[in-house]
Write an enzyme that holds these catalytic residues in place. Sequence first.
Site, PDB file in Angstrom:
ATOM      1  N   MET A  15      76.302  36.202   2.502  1.00  0.00           N
ATOM      2  CA  MET A  15      75.298  37.160   2.968  1.00  0.00           C
ATOM      3  C   MET A  15      75.662  38.546   2.455  1.00  0.00           C
ATOM      4  O   MET A  15      76.837  38.881   2.307  1.00  0.00           O
ATOM      5  CB  MET A  15      75.230  37.155   4.503  1.00  0.00           C
ATOM      6  N   TYR A  16      74.650  39.353   2.162  1.00  0.00           N
ATOM      7  CA  TYR A  16      74.779  40.735   1.682  1.00  0.00           C
ATOM      8  C   TYR A  16      75.270  40.840   0.244  1.00  0.00           C
ATOM      9  O   TYR A  16      75.618  41.921  -0.221  1.00  0.00           O
ATOM     10  CB  TYR A  16      75.687  41.576   2.588  1.00  0.00           C
ATOM     11  N   LYS A  19      71.599  38.607  -3.276  1.00  0.00           N
ATOM     12  CA  LYS A  19      70.819  37.492  -3.831  1.00  0.00           C
ATOM     13  C   LYS A  19      69.328  37.839  -3.860  1.00  0.00           C
ATOM     14  O   LYS A  19      68.656  37.589  -4.859  1.00  0.00           O
ATOM     15  CB  LYS A  19      71.056  36.218  -3.005  1.00  0.00           C
ATOM     16  N   ASP A  85      63.810  30.791  -2.199  1.00  0.00           N
ATOM     17  CA  ASP A  85      64.790  31.644  -1.516  1.00  0.00           C
ATOM     18  C   ASP A  85      65.362  30.874  -0.326  1.00  0.00           C
ATOM     19  O   ASP A  85      64.718  29.975   0.204  1.00  0.00           O
ATOM     20  CB  ASP A  85      64.111  32.928  -1.043  1.00  0.00           C
ATOM     21  N   GLU A  86      66.553  31.206   0.100  1.00  0.00           N
ATOM     22  CA  GLU A  86      67.217  30.530   1.225  1.00  0.00           C
ATOM     23  C   GLU A  86      67.241  29.021   0.999  1.00  0.00           C
ATOM     24  O   GLU A  86      67.004  28.230   1.919  1.00  0.00           O
ATOM     25  CB  GLU A  86      66.503  30.839   2.554  1.00  0.00           C
ATOM     26  N   GLN A  88      69.486  26.951   0.718  1.00  0.00           N
ATOM     27  CA  GLN A  88      70.493  26.172   1.458  1.00  0.00           C
ATOM     28  C   GLN A  88      69.911  25.476   2.689  1.00  0.00           C
ATOM     29  O   GLN A  88      70.465  24.502   3.169  1.00  0.00           O
ATOM     30  CB  GLN A  88      71.674  27.070   1.873  1.00  0.00           C
ATOM     31  N   CYS A 180      86.300  38.956   2.474  1.00  0.00           N
ATOM     32  CA  CYS A 180      87.065  38.362   1.377  1.00  0.00           C
ATOM     33  C   CYS A 180      87.895  37.189   1.924  1.00  0.00           C
ATOM     34  O   CYS A 180      87.953  36.956   3.132  1.00  0.00           O
ATOM     35  CB  CYS A 180      87.975  39.401   0.732  1.00  0.00           C
ATOM     36  N   CYS A 183      90.497  38.222   4.614  1.00  0.00           N
ATOM     37  CA  CYS A 183      89.994  38.708   5.910  1.00  0.00           C
ATOM     38  C   CYS A 183      89.131  37.671   6.634  1.00  0.00           C
ATOM     39  O   CYS A 183      88.850  37.831   7.822  1.00  0.00           O
ATOM     40  CB  CYS A 183      89.202  40.002   5.713  1.00  0.00           C
TER      41      CYS A 183
HETATM   42  P1  ADP Z   1      71.441  38.781   0.269  1.00  0.00           P
HETATM   43  O1  ADP Z   1      70.059  38.290  -0.101  1.00  0.00           O
HETATM   44  O2  ADP Z   1      72.521  38.181  -0.605  1.00  0.00           O
HETATM   45  O3  ADP Z   1      71.757  38.616   1.740  1.00  0.00           O
HETATM   46  P2  ADP Z   1      70.331  41.434  -0.165  1.00  0.00           P
HETATM   47  O4  ADP Z   1      69.832  41.497  -1.572  1.00  0.00           O
HETATM   48  O5  ADP Z   1      69.279  41.188   0.888  1.00  0.00           O
HETATM   49  O6  ADP Z   1      71.503  40.332  -0.035  1.00  0.00           O
HETATM   50  O7  ADP Z   1      71.115  42.758   0.238  1.00  0.00           O
HETATM   51  C1  ADP Z   1      72.126  43.347  -0.557  1.00  0.00           C
HETATM   52  C2  ADP Z   1      72.256  44.801  -0.103  1.00  0.00           C
HETATM   53  O8  ADP Z   1      72.799  44.829   1.211  1.00  0.00           O
HETATM   54  C3  ADP Z   1      73.216  45.625  -0.925  1.00  0.00           C
HETATM   55  O9  ADP Z   1      72.603  46.173  -2.064  1.00  0.00           O
HETATM   56  C4  ADP Z   1      73.610  46.725   0.069  1.00  0.00           C
HETATM   57  O10 ADP Z   1      72.685  47.786   0.021  1.00  0.00           O
HETATM   58  C5  ADP Z   1      73.464  46.074   1.432  1.00  0.00           C
HETATM   59  N1  ADP Z   1      74.734  45.736   2.110  1.00  0.00           N
HETATM   60  C6  ADP Z   1      74.969  45.805   3.438  1.00  0.00           C
HETATM   61  N2  ADP Z   1      76.202  45.368   3.759  1.00  0.00           N
HETATM   62  C7  ADP Z   1      76.809  45.012   2.602  1.00  0.00           C
HETATM   63  C8  ADP Z   1      78.104  44.458   2.254  1.00  0.00           C
HETATM   64  N3  ADP Z   1      79.045  44.200   3.183  1.00  0.00           N
HETATM   65  N4  ADP Z   1      78.365  44.201   0.952  1.00  0.00           N
HETATM   66  C9  ADP Z   1      77.432  44.484   0.009  1.00  0.00           C
HETATM   67  N5  ADP Z   1      76.205  44.985   0.261  1.00  0.00           N
HETATM   68  C10 ADP Z   1      75.882  45.253   1.546  1.00  0.00           C
HETATM   69 ZN    ZN Z   2      88.965  41.741   3.024  1.00  0.00          ZN
END
Ligand code: ADP
Ligand code: ZN
Length: 187
Positions: A15-16, A19, A85-86, A88, A180, A183
Amino acid sequence: MAMKRGWVEVVCGPMYSGKSEELLRRIRRALIARQKVQVFKHGIDDRYSIDSLVSHDGRKVETIPVKNSKEIFDHLDNPAVLVIDEVQFFDDGIIEVTEELINRGIRVIAAGLDRDFKADPFGPMSGLLALAEKVDKITAICVKCGKAAAYTQRIVDGVPAKKDDPIVMVGAKNSYEARCRDCYQLA
Ligand code: ADP
Ligand code: ZN
């Protein structure tokens, strides 16, 4: 007549990791090339509503929710590019569906979590990754130490989730963090 087949690209990570942002980037470029794009995601209740894919930076694209992999065929409208999307959350049938779409000449872009909160392969992702012509595994930022994060840490009522926690915990307050390897904790 020689029929050109498509291919599948997978974008995965915790997550985050961005993607959705990466999907939106690829969708925008396909639209610039005047290609027809259809976007699907797994959605259990709202099968007739049109939802949108929202990245954390707020950009949107219309998305069709489907309740299982086969239902994608009911909505097919001759796309050049088909985005899932999603991915999984889909049943294992999504792998065969993807192959069929490829055989029809479609470029499939599938994005999803490669691992669940227990760090096990998430649903059909291992099969999809094996099928893919191209894989991008992207990282987030570890909220604890700032290193590259490849794990999704589940937090239940303020503490790291346990190995035997059920996937759905009724009444508990769940949240997720990018972490990571050092952690990440599975108590
Ligand atoms: P995903 O679809 O993989 O969940 P998103 O594309 O929706 O990711 O979101 C990515 C964005 O989230 C990053 O560009 C950043 O602005 C924000 N963000 C918030 N927390 C984090 C984090 N721990 N690491 C990286 N990006 C983060
Ligand atoms: Zn870490």
